[in-house]
Design a protein around this motif. Structure first.
Motif, short mmCIF file in Angstrom:
data_model
loop_
_atom_site.label_atom_id
_atom_site.label_comp_id
_atom_site.label_asym_id
_atom_site.label_seq_id
_atom_site.Cartn_x
_atom_site.Cartn_y
_atom_site.Cartn_z
N CYS A 92 -14.66 30.82 -14.93
CA CYS A 92 -13.69 31.83 -14.52
C CYS A 92 -13.83 32.06 -13.02
CB CYS A 92 -13.90 33.14 -15.28
SG CYS A 92 -12.72 34.43 -14.76
N ASP A 94 -12.73 34.46 -11.33
CA ASP A 94 -12.89 35.87 -10.98
C ASP A 94 -14.31 36.37 -11.29
OD1 ASP A 94 -10.31 36.19 -10.01
OD2 ASP A 94 -9.53 36.73 -11.97
N CYS A 95 -14.70 36.33 -12.55
CA CYS A 95 -15.98 36.93 -12.94
C CYS A 95 -17.14 35.93 -13.01
CB CYS A 95 -15.84 37.65 -14.28
SG CYS A 95 -15.63 36.54 -15.70
N CYS A 135 -10.30 38.54 -17.56
CA CYS A 135 -9.79 38.61 -16.18
C CYS A 135 -8.28 38.36 -16.12
CB CYS A 135 -10.53 37.63 -15.29
SG CYS A 135 -12.27 38.08 -15.04
#
Length: 138
Positions: A92, A94-95, A135
């Motif tokens: 991911c 984002d995270c 996300c």
């Protein structure tokens, strides 16, 4: 007993209480913990374990080829116990969540001879990036 512990026993690696705890923390599918996450979980099980012991044990496991060190774009390295099962990673953006994926086909065959520039290719690493469900909803 975990797969990692079995492999380590088979190699004759001395399993102290501290090493055993680190190996137990790394057990499971889709496990990609940072060194600090391994330390926190190991400390829950064995409060007297030190940061140096956890970091040294992770380094030894990587050197032995029993754990993969996964780097993800400037984030903390993560440790993957699935060193003996060919797979790729889905990350991911984002995270930083990571999942093991097993695409069909040979990724090496996707690289034409004209793009190998005379290299004898021995290994392929493919990383898929995107947004995990949590996300993507945010």
């Amino acid at each position: 007993m975990s797969d990692l512990l079995e492999r380590l026993r088979g190699r004759g690696w001395r399993l102290t209480a501290q090493r055993r705890v680190v190996a137990e923390v790394l057990n499971g599918d889709h496990v990609h913990l940072t060194a600090d996450e391994v330390l926190a979980r190991a400390t829950d099980r064995l409060p007297e374990i030190s940061r140096a012991t956890v970091y040294n044990t992770l380094g030894e496991l990587v050197s032995l080829g029993e754990v993969l060190e996964v780097a993800t774009d400037g984030r903390a390295k993560r440790y993957d116990p699935n060193a003996h099962r060919p797979h790729q990673h889905l990350i991911c953006s984002d995270c930083g969540a990571i999942r093991d994926v097993h695409p069909t086909g040979d990724p090496l065959s996707a690289l034409p001879d004209s793009e190998r520039f005379g290299f004898t290719v021995s290994d392929v690493e493919v990383t898929y990036r995107g947004h995990c469900p949590d996300c993507a909803r945010a």
